[in-house]
Design an enzyme around this catalytic site. Structure first.
Site, mmCIF file in Angstrom:
data_model
loop_
_atom_site.group_PDB
_atom_site.id
_atom_site.type_symbol
_atom_site.label_atom_id
_atom_site.label_comp_id
_atom_site.label_asym_id
_atom_site.label_seq_id
_atom_site.Cartn_x
_atom_site.Cartn_y
_atom_site.Cartn_z
ATOM 1 N N GLU A 134 1.339 -0.954 -0.136
ATOM 2 C CA GLU A 134 -0.239 -0.274 0.131
ATOM 3 C C GLU A 134 1.143 0.804 0.228
ATOM 4 O O GLU A 134 1.448 1.380 0.968
ATOM 5 C CB GLU A 134 -0.677 -0.108 1.166
ATOM 6 N N ARG A 135 0.171 2.352 -0.823
ATOM 7 C CA ARG A 135 1.485 2.998 -0.581
ATOM 8 C C ARG A 135 2.806 2.948 -1.213
ATOM 9 O O ARG A 135 3.858 3.283 -1.232
ATOM 10 C CB ARG A 135 1.537 4.459 0.121
ATOM 11 N N GLU A 260 -10.189 4.932 9.563
ATOM 12 C CA GLU A 260 -10.510 4.318 8.401
ATOM 13 C C GLU A 260 -10.962 3.335 7.922
ATOM 14 O O GLU A 260 -10.699 1.822 7.129
ATOM 15 C CB GLU A 260 -9.504 5.384 7.505
ATOM 16 N N ARG A 293 -1.967 3.721 16.763
ATOM 17 C CA ARG A 293 -2.490 4.768 15.879
ATOM 18 C C ARG A 293 -3.036 5.341 16.846
ATOM 19 O O ARG A 293 -3.878 5.272 16.543
ATOM 20 C CB ARG A 293 -2.190 4.100 14.357
ATOM 21 N N ARG A 310 -11.037 18.089 10.730
ATOM 22 C CA ARG A 310 -10.410 17.074 10.282
ATOM 23 C C ARG A 310 -9.035 16.950 11.230
ATOM 24 O O ARG A 310 -8.929 15.854 11.711
ATOM 25 C CB ARG A 310 -10.298 16.396 9.098
ATOM 26 N N LYS A 334 1.162 10.442 13.524
ATOM 27 C CA LYS A 334 1.432 11.491 12.452
ATOM 28 C C LYS A 334 2.008 12.866 12.837
ATOM 29 O O LYS A 334 1.659 13.883 13.567
ATOM 30 C CB LYS A 334 0.978 11.153 11.583
ATOM 31 N N ASP A 339 -2.038 14.945 7.497
ATOM 32 C CA ASP A 339 -1.772 13.316 6.953
ATOM 33 C C ASP A 339 -0.832 13.395 5.625
ATOM 34 O O ASP A 339 -0.989 13.831 4.195
ATOM 35 C CB ASP A 339 -2.961 12.627 6.700
ATOM 36 N N GLU A 367 3.978 9.390 -0.125
ATOM 37 C CA GLU A 367 3.241 9.258 -1.258
ATOM 38 C C GLU A 367 2.230 10.816 -1.418
ATOM 39 O O GLU A 367 2.025 10.889 -3.032
ATOM 40 C CB GLU A 367 2.075 8.424 1.106
ATOM 41 N N GLU A 476 6.977 22.249 -3.111
ATOM 42 C CA GLU A 476 5.888 23.072 -2.880
ATOM 43 C C GLU A 476 5.427 23.886 -3.535
ATOM 44 O O GLU A 476 4.248 23.778 -3.380
ATOM 45 C CB GLU A 476 6.868 23.472 -1.578
ATOM 46 N N TRP A 506 -13.654 13.110 2.867
ATOM 47 C CA TRP A 506 -12.010 12.906 4.513
ATOM 48 C C TRP A 506 -12.248 13.924 4.661
ATOM 49 O O TRP A 506 -11.710 13.892 4.914
ATOM 50 C CB TRP A 506 -11.391 12.090 2.559
HETATM 51 O O1 GCW Z 1 -3.044 8.337 4.132
HETATM 52 C C1 GCW Z 1 -3.538 7.533 4.458
HETATM 53 C C2 GCW Z 1 -2.693 6.475 3.175
HETATM 54 C C3 GCW Z 1 -3.830 5.113 3.567
HETATM 55 C C4 GCW Z 1 -2.613 4.456 4.727
HETATM 56 C C5 GCW Z 1 -3.406 5.625 5.567
HETATM 57 C C6 GCW Z 1 -2.594 5.392 7.691
HETATM 58 C C7 GCW Z 1 -2.430 2.562 5.290
HETATM 59 O O2 GCW Z 1 -3.309 7.211 1.942
HETATM 60 O O3 GCW Z 1 -2.362 4.413 2.510
HETATM 61 O O4 GCW Z 1 -3.437 3.198 5.102
HETATM 62 O O5 GCW Z 1 -3.060 7.181 5.715
HETATM 63 O O6 GCW Z 1 -2.242 6.313 7.562
HETATM 64 O O7 GCW Z 1 -3.102 4.138 7.730
#
Ligand code: GCW
Length: 644
Positions: A134-135, A260, A293, A310, A334, A339, A367, A476, A506
């Site tokens: 994924e990514r 998610e 997380r 968000r 994070k 994100d 990503e 950027e 989202w």
């Molecule tokens: O940014 C999003 C991504 C998802 C990812 C999620 C996360 C693993 O698009 O692909 O899932 O974050 O961090 O859980």
């Protein structure tokens, strides 16, 4: 071998210090032996004629002194005309790699006494059991093939790479646990997992696994995954016991819960603390840890709802729980509140936890930052985050001082060069160095990485370092300047789509009209700024004091808003897009001038990536600028053509 060794491909040196001729010391542990082997092989590759001797006989030598214990401290001292390297087996590994790196840089007699800043310094792989990532932007997984974990020669080289830059852990499977990855918790793959764990362990790299919160239902056949249900608790305890006793070097579980669409304690009316603590209790007898997380937000927002922000979600969800987590739980946060965008303020949650351990999560998988087709050196961003003063305490208030551990979403795959873009390996190396020492300088890291990777030609080193250091601001400029974020194509997150996420669920809106753009997050808006300490809140809330690069993260502004240099906001955005493309072209031209100085295959690979970067940068410029022109009907003051 169908892959490179990145910065561990030691280059021949024309001269080396005399002490490299003799190596003295016979480490007893498996890790100590690995350190000795690395030293001998590394020196040999550099052209030293080293011998392993039982004593120095008064000649200059490198003496390896293995001390008992499992600590990570490494010491490197002058000893007469030679060197003494002191540490446990793991310490020796770090010391040997440090020494080799410095010899490769042509630096004699490095004196070093160092312990890592954090006990957990790891990479999170978003690898799926079917081998996809994924990514992932650099091939397929080297941990999984056709539904099963695999241990190959590459696993060992991966462990060497991690240890050589100071990393000590990796979570091998995606936080979105599905398919046969669920079964990693059961007996099915114990043999393979054990092989991987043993292989990583030789280099001091711990194995972590992502687990699904509803595993007791998915695997155990229970009717619930309620963390307070005695059967559920028992299931996790039994499963953990079996797993930890079968797999040495297993450090713990990483959990994405109530995020998610992933299952979590909320489905049972329980809190994150109740969920995390239940798992923490199950792994605690084995010294295990839970990384929980905090990427929790409403991902089914109605775009017409302007109250929900968000950016506020994580602090709202977790700050009230501070102090309720067991000591072997780490909240994984994070770096920014939304994100992994190219520019975000630091997550306010990082300033909140006083009684809970936290692990800061970066993403070196690119990503949202060019997907390893664009060059984007992320270390300057990481340093900004670590250096942020949160304004909550009189001392130890920097993010770097408030956190207890660090991790990054990995950018590796089975491509021969590991990271797709050759220059993306600088992010992997750099993240490692920064996780050991959060005050490491991005420029020095870039320079070192370039020399280790491409050899010491000063023209190459200067050019590569310069490209890396400029790359973030260039990216950027031609994508989403001023903190606006989220104009990427939904789903893939590659390429421009200014309104792609606007009417979606989202929670990532800029709400542009023909007059204005951005979300007001000050006290008169969503109030997000209030989540920071008064000093930061005040700074961000005022348009005058808000750092300009974050202006549109925090404020909704008219397009004719005057920036500090007198330009309108709109003109600034037009200009950034034009400049960004020109600067990307300058980076690409600079690379082209290195043609005769680099390995032709590497040169060609990176050149091809620059071609794609230029195409994509021009697309971003044209799509975003023409969209803004169509909205506002205000032309570019410099009369440049807005294309579409
Ligand atoms: O940014 C999003 C991504 C998802 C990812 C999620 C996360 C693993 O698009 O692909 O899932 O974050 O961090 O859980």
């Amino acid at each position: 071998m169908d892959y490179s060794l990145l910065w561990l491909d030691w280059k021949r040196k024309s001269s080396l210090p005399a002490y490299t001729k003799r190596i003295v010391g016979m480490p007893a542990t498996r890790q100590g032996k690995a350190a000795l082997r690395e030293l001998l092989n590394g020196l040999k590759a550099m052209g030293a004629d080293s011998e392993l001797c039982s004593g120095s006989d008064g000649c200059p030598s490198i003496r390896l002194n293995e001390c008992p214990g499992g600590g990570e401290k490494a010491e490197l001292h002058r000893s007469g005309e030679g060197l003494a390297l002191i540490g446990s087996g793991r310490g020796l590994i770090y010391g040997v790699f440090y020494l080799l790196r410095h010899l490769a840089l042509g630096e004699d007699y490095p004196e070093w006494e160092s312990s890592p800043a954090y006990p957990i310094r790891m990479l999170d792989h978003w690898d799926n059991a079917d081998g996809s990532i994924e990514r992932g932007y650099s091939g397929r997984s080297f941990f999984f093939r056709s539904g099963r974990p695999v241990c190959t020669a590459r696993t060992r080289d991966y462990a060497r790479l991690l240890a050589s830059c100071g990393l000590n852990g990796c979570c091998i499977n995606n936080v979105n646990v599905h398919g046969s990855a669920l079964k990693l918790l059961t007996g099915s793959y114990k043999r393979e997992l054990k092989r991987i764990a043993v292989c990583l362990e030789e280099y001091g790299v711990a194995l972590w696994l992502s687990v699904s919160f509803s595993a007791p239902m998915e695997l155990g056949g229970l009717a619930t995954a309620d963390p307070l249900d005695p059967e559920v608790r028992q299931w996790w305890q039994d499963t953990s016991r079996q797993l930890f006793s079968a797999i040495p070097n297993l450090a713990g579980f990483l959990v994405k819960a109530d995020s998610e669409g992933r299952p979590g304690p909320h489905s049972y009316g329980r809190s994150h603390a109740e969920g995390a603590n239940m798992l923490a209790e199950a792994v605690s007898p084995f010294g295990g840890k839970i990384l929980w997380r905090c990427f929790v937000y409403n991902c089914t927002q109605d775009w017409r709802d302007t109250e929900t922000d968000r950016a506020k979600a994580q602090r709202d969800a977790f700050a009230p729980l501070d102090g309720q987590f067991r000591e072997n739980v780490f909240l994984q946060i994070k770096n920014g509140p939304v994100d992994f965008q190219i520019r975000e303020p630091v997550s306010p949650l990082l300033g909140e936890l006083e009684h809970t351990s936290s692990i800061l999560e970066f993403q070196i998988a690119q990503e949202y930052t060019g997907q390893q087709k664009h060059v984007c050196y992320l270390l300057p961003m990481f340093r900004e985050v670590l250096d942020q003063q949160m304004g909550r305490r009189a001392d130890r208030d920097l993010v770097a001082e408030r956190i207890s551990a660090v991790c990054a979403v990995s950018n590796t795959g089975d491509d021969p060069n590991w990271t797709g873009h050759d220059l993306a390996a600088a992010n992997l190396f750099g993240f490692g160095l920064l996780s050991w020492d959060p005050s490491a300088e991005p420029e020095a890291i870039a320079r070192e990485w370039s020399i280790l990777t491409f050899g010491g030609d000063p023209e190459v080193t200067d050019t590569v370092t310069d490209i890396l250091l400029r790359s973030r601001s260039v990216y950027e400029k031609y994508t989403v300047p001023l903190g606006i974020g989220w104009m990427c194509v939904p789903g893939t997150h590659y390429g421009p789509s200014p309104e792609g996420y606007e009417y979606d669920r989202w929670g990532t809106y800029h709400r542009a009209t023909h007059r204005e753009i951005g979300v007001e997050r000050g006290p008169g808006g969503t109030g997000f700024t209030e989540q920071y300490s008064p000093a930061l809140a005040g700074m961000y809330a005022s348009k005058e004091t808000c750092p300009e690069e974050l202006l549109l993260f925090f404020h909704r502004l008219p397009f004719d808003y005057r920036m500090k240099d007198g330009r309108t906001l709109l003109q600034r955005i037009y200009d950034d897009h034009f400049e960004g493309v020109e600067e990307a072209r300058a980076m690409s031209d600079a690379w082209d001038r290195l043609e005769d100085r680099l390995d032709p295959a590497v040169f060609a690979r990176v050149r091809a990536r620059f071609r794609e970067q230029l195409r994509s940068a021009a697309e971003w410029r044209d799509v975003v600028n023409s969209w803004l022109y169509r909205l506002t009907l205000i032309p570019d003051e410099k009369g440049r053509k807005l294309y579409l």
